[in-house]
Design an enzyme around this catalytic site. Structure first.
Site, PDB file in Angstrom:
ATOM      1  CE  LYS A  75      -3.971   2.134   0.586  1.00 34.48           C
ATOM      2  NZ  LYS A  75      -3.625   2.991  -0.557  1.00 34.48           N
ATOM      3  CE  LYS A  99       4.125   6.971   6.374  1.00 35.96           C
ATOM      4  NZ  LYS A  99       3.859   7.909   5.279  1.00 35.96           N
ATOM      5  CE  LYS A 111       4.888   7.572  -1.484  1.00 36.37           C
ATOM      6  NZ  LYS A 111       4.110   7.977  -0.299  1.00 36.37           N
ATOM      7  CB  THR A 195      -2.268  13.088   5.572  1.00 38.42           C
ATOM      8  OG1 THR A 195      -2.550  12.047   4.638  1.00 38.42           O
ATOM      9  CG2 THR A 195      -0.822  13.012   6.004  1.00 38.42           C
ATOM     10  CB  SER A 354      -5.740   4.761   2.305  1.00 42.79           C
ATOM     11  OG  SER A 354      -5.485   5.847   1.455  1.00 42.79           O
TER      12      SER A 354
HETATM   13  P1  NAD Z   1       1.303  18.412  -2.293  1.00 41.82           P
HETATM   14  O1  NAD Z   1       1.847  18.282  -3.648  1.00 41.82           O
HETATM   15  O2  NAD Z   1      -0.158  18.550  -2.113  1.00 41.82           O
HETATM   16  O3  NAD Z   1       1.980  19.673  -1.563  1.00 41.82           O
HETATM   17  C1  NAD Z   1       3.347  19.861  -1.446  1.00 41.82           C
HETATM   18  C2  NAD Z   1       3.547  21.289  -0.945  1.00 41.82           C
HETATM   19  O4  NAD Z   1       4.915  21.479  -0.610  1.00 41.82           O
HETATM   20  C3  NAD Z   1       3.203  22.356  -1.965  1.00 41.82           C
HETATM   21  O5  NAD Z   1       2.561  23.439  -1.309  1.00 41.82           O
HETATM   22  C4  NAD Z   1       4.573  22.818  -2.469  1.00 41.82           C
HETATM   23  O6  NAD Z   1       4.561  24.154  -2.917  1.00 41.82           O
HETATM   24  C5  NAD Z   1       5.368  22.677  -1.202  1.00 41.82           C
HETATM   25  N1  NAD Z   1       6.800  22.538  -1.411  1.00 41.82           N
HETATM   26  C6  NAD Z   1       7.468  21.767  -2.313  1.00 41.82           C
HETATM   27  N2  NAD Z   1       8.794  21.933  -2.148  1.00 41.82           N
HETATM   28  C7  NAD Z   1       8.949  22.799  -1.118  1.00 41.82           C
HETATM   29  C8  NAD Z   1      10.040  23.355  -0.447  1.00 41.82           C
HETATM   30  N3  NAD Z   1      11.291  23.048  -0.817  1.00 41.82           N
HETATM   31  N4  NAD Z   1       9.809  24.199   0.586  1.00 41.82           N
HETATM   32  C9  NAD Z   1       8.557  24.507   0.965  1.00 41.82           C
HETATM   33  N5  NAD Z   1       7.483  24.027   0.379  1.00 41.82           N
HETATM   34  C10 NAD Z   1       7.666  23.192  -0.642  1.00 41.82           C
HETATM   35  O7  NAD Z   1       1.896  17.166  -1.480  1.00 41.82           O
HETATM   36  P2  NAD Z   1       1.327  16.517  -0.164  1.00 41.82           P
HETATM   37  O8  NAD Z   1       0.440  15.414  -0.539  1.00 41.82           O
HETATM   38  O9  NAD Z   1       0.862  17.596   0.756  1.00 41.82           O
HETATM   39  O10 NAD Z   1       2.654  15.835   0.416  1.00 41.82           O
HETATM   40  C11 NAD Z   1       3.587  16.570   1.207  1.00 41.82           C
HETATM   41  C12 NAD Z   1       4.450  15.578   1.965  1.00 41.82           C
HETATM   42  O11 NAD Z   1       3.626  14.765   2.788  1.00 41.82           O
HETATM   43  C13 NAD Z   1       5.252  14.599   1.107  1.00 41.82           C
HETATM   44  O12 NAD Z   1       6.457  14.289   1.788  1.00 41.82           O
HETATM   45  C14 NAD Z   1       4.371  13.369   1.078  1.00 41.82           C
HETATM   46  O13 NAD Z   1       5.094  12.188   0.810  1.00 41.82           O
HETATM   47  C15 NAD Z   1       3.841  13.395   2.500  1.00 41.82           C
HETATM   48  N6  NAD Z   1       2.603  12.636   2.724  1.00 41.82           N
HETATM   49  C16 NAD Z   1       1.476  12.913   2.020  1.00 41.82           C
HETATM   50  C17 NAD Z   1       0.308  12.196   2.300  1.00 41.82           C
HETATM   51  C18 NAD Z   1      -0.992  12.512   1.616  1.00 41.82           C
HETATM   52  O14 NAD Z   1      -2.005  11.898   1.998  1.00 41.82           O
HETATM   53  N7  NAD Z   1      -1.054  13.413   0.675  1.00 41.82           N
HETATM   54  C19 NAD Z   1       0.329  11.195   3.270  1.00 41.82           C
HETATM   55  C20 NAD Z   1       1.494  10.950   3.984  1.00 41.82           C
HETATM   56  C21 NAD Z   1       2.630  11.706   3.701  1.00 41.82           C
END
Ligand code: NAD
Length: 422
Positions: A75, A99, A111, A195, A354
Site C-alpha cells: 500500500k 507506517k 510506493k 493525513t 485509505s
Molecule cells: P502536495 O503536492 O499537495 O503539496 C506539497 C507542498 O509542498 C506544496 O505546497 C509545495 O509548494 C510545497 N513545497 C514543495 N517543495 C517545497 C520546499 N522546498 N519548501 C517549501 N514548500 C515546498 O503534497 P502533499 O500530498 O501535501 O505531500 C507533502 C508531503 O507529505 C510529502 O512528503 C508526502 O510524501 C507526505 N505525505 C502525504 C500524504 C498525503 O495523503 N497526501 C500522506 C502521507 C505523507
C-alpha cells in the site's frame, strides 16, 4: 533533468536502512530480518508512452516499489515529481511498511512515482499519463495485491483516472485498487484531509505529554499542499496560532497569528502565498527556524538538516512530510531535547483512512464523516501513546523515531516468522 540535490535520495535510503539495521539489532532479531527489509521485495521500472497535446509522443519513466507484504497487500502513494528516482521510491515504500505496522492496519508497504514536471502538463496529458501508468503496471496491482493512493502532485482526479483504467483493463469494477478517489467513485469522506487530521491528533497528543495546551500554541507549517494546507486549517480551528506557512515559492509570517483559511484562499486565488495581506514575507529557511512551539515540516524530504537544526526554536516537531529531517539533524534535535513525532507515525492518518476507504469499497457500504474521523482519532491516539511509552521504556529518552522503528519492525518480523519466511 538536472537534480537540485544529487545523491540525496541515496542518502535517505541508506539512512533508512541504518535505522532498520539498528532496530533489528536492538530487538535481538536474526539478521535475516534486516535482509528482508533493506530492499523492496519487487521493484518495477516502466516506460510510459504518452501522446502530448501537440501530437508528439513522449516517454515518461514510472516506478513501483513493493517493499514488504507480510502484514497485507502493498500500500502506498504515487507521486508525480521531476526529481523522483528509484532510491527515493524505495525509501518511501519502506516507510509505508513501517507506517501500516505502527498504526495497526492490515497492509504492507509500497510506493510509486512518475518522473515528470506535473505543472507543465495539461489536464489531458496528465490523464493520459495516469492511465499509462496503470496500463504499464496493471499486472502487479490490484485490491488484494498492491493499492496505490495520492502523494505529491497527484490527487483524487488522478486516482479516478487510475481506477477507471484498471476497471477497463480488468473488465470489472474494482474500486479497491486505489484509494483517495473522489466520493462519487468510491472515495471515503474525510480522506482528503485525513493525513492532516492525523497530524493534528499527533500534535495534540505531543502537546499533551509535554504538559502544555494546544490553545495558542504557536505553529509554523512548511508546505501548503494537501498535508500542510489542511494541517494549518485544522490546527487553526483547534485553537492553535498559525504564525507561519510556506510553499515552494514563498512563506508568510505573522507573530500574532494568521487566518489559515484566508491564507489558503489567497493561495488558491493567486497560485501563491506571496502578497498575503497583513503578513511579512519569509523564506523557507526562515520558516524552519522561526520562533514557535510546534514546527510541522509538510513539504518534502531533507528540509531540517545539519545546517539549520541547531537554530530550530520549536520544542515539538511533527513530521507531516515523509523524511523531512536528515539523520544529522535528528541527532541535533535529540540533543536539544526536541520532542520529534516521526513521519511514520505523524503522517499515518492518510493511509489509515485509505484503509477505511478500501474496507468501504469491499463492503459496498459507506460511513459518515463522524465515523471516519472518530475511528481515525482512536487509531492515531492509540498509536501515539503506544510508541511514546514504548520509546520511554526501551530507550529512556524522548526520541520517538527509533522507538517507532523498533515497535513496527518487531510486528513485521513476527508476521514474517508466522508465515514461515524465516
Ligand atoms: P502536495 O503536492 O499537495 O503539496 C506539497 C507542498 O509542498 C506544496 O505546497 C509545495 O509548494 C510545497 N513545497 C514543495 N517543495 C517545497 C520546499 N522546498 N519548501 C517549501 N514548500 C515546498 O503534497 P502533499 O500530498 O501535501 O505531500 C507533502 C508531503 O507529505 C510529502 O512528503 C508526502 O510524501 C507526505 N505525505 C502525504 C500524504 C498525503 O495523503 N497526501 C500522506 C502521507 C505523507
Amino acid at each position: 533533468m538536472k537534480k537540485e540535490n544529487p545523491g540525496q535520495a541515496e542518502n535517505t535510503l541508506m539512512a533508512t536502512r541504518n535505522l532498520i539495521r539498528e532496530a533489528v539489532e536492538r530487538l535481538g532479531l536474526p539478521p535475516v530480518v534486516y535482509d528482508y527489509l533493506k530492499d523492496p521485495a519487487r521493484f518495477v521500472e516502466v516506460s510510459i508512452p504518452v501522446e502530448m497535446d501537440d501530437g508528439s509522443i513522449r516517454l515518461f519513466t514510472g516506478y513501483r516499489s513493493q517493499h514488504n507484504n507480510a502484514l497485507g497487500p502493498y500500500k502506498g502513494g504515487i507521486r508525480f515529481h521531476p526529481e523522483s528516482d528509484p532510491d527515493e521510491v524505495k525509501a518511501l515504500s519502506m516507510w509505508m511498511t513501517l507506517k501500516c505496522a505502527l498504526i495497526g492496519i492490515p497492509f504492507g508497504g509500497g510506493k510509486g512515482a512518475v518522473v515528470c514536471e506535473p505543472r507543465q502538463l495539461s489536464m489531458k496529458e496528465k490523464e493520459r499519463l495516469s492511465r499509462g501508468y496503470i496500463r504499464a503496471l496493471a499486472g502487479v496491482l490490484g485490491p488484494e495485491i498492491d493499492i496505490p493512493a495520492p502523494d505529491m502532485y497527484t490527487d483524487a482526479q488522478v486516482m479516478a483516472w487510475m481506477a477507471d483504467e484498471y476497471a477497463r483493463i480488468m473488465q470489472k469494477s474494482a474500486l479497491g485498487v486505489v484509494t483517495g478517489k473522489p466520493l462519487l467513485v468510491g472515495g471515503s469522506v474525510g480522506r482528503e484531509e485525513a493525513t492532516s487530521r492525523g497530524v493534528l491528533f499527533a500534535a495534540r497528543e505531543a502537546v499533551r505529554v509535554s504538559g502544555i495546551s494546544l490553545q495558542n500554541c504557536r505553529v509554523a507549517v512548511q508546505g501548503a499542499g494537501n498535508v500542510g494546507g489542511y494541517a494549518a486549517l485544522l490546527l487553526h480551528e483547534a485553537g492553535a496560532k498559525i504564525v507561519a506557512i510556506s510553499d515552494s515559492r514563498a512563506g508568510v509570517y505573522n507573530p500574532e497569528g494568521l487566518d489559515a483559511g484566508a491564507v489558503m484562499k489567497h493561495k488558491k486565488a493567486t497560485g501563491s502565498l506571496a502578497g498575503f495581506p497583513g503578513a511579512e514575507e519569509i523564506t523557507n529557511e526562515q520558516l524552519l527556524t522561526i520562533d514557535c512551539d510546534i514546527l510541522i515540516p509538510a513539504a518534502r524530504e531533507n528540509q531540517i538538516t545539519a545546517a539549520n537544526a541547531a537554530a530550530v526554536k520549536a520544542r515539538i516537531v511533527v513530521e507531516g512530510a515523509n523524511g523531512p529531517t536528515t539523520p544529522e539533524a535528528d541527532q541535533i534535535l535529540k540533543e536539544k531535547g526536541v520532542l520529534l513525532v516521526p513521519d511514520v507515525l505523524a503522517n499515518s492518518g492518510g493511509v489509515t483512512v485509505s484503509y477505511f476507504e478500501w474496507v468501504q469499497n469491499n463492503y459496498g457500504y459507506y460511513w459518515d464523516a463522524e465515523t471516519v474521523n472518530k475511528c481515525l482519532e482512536e487509531k492515531m491516539v492509540d498509536a501515539f501513546h503506544k510508541i511514546y511509552n514504548f520509546t520511554r521504556e526501551n530507550s529512556g529518552h524522548l526520541h520517538m523515531r527509533s522507538g517507532a522503528y523498533m515497535y513496527a519492525i518487531r510486528k513485521i518480523a513476527d508476521a514474517m516468522q508466522s508465515r514461515g519466511w524465516f
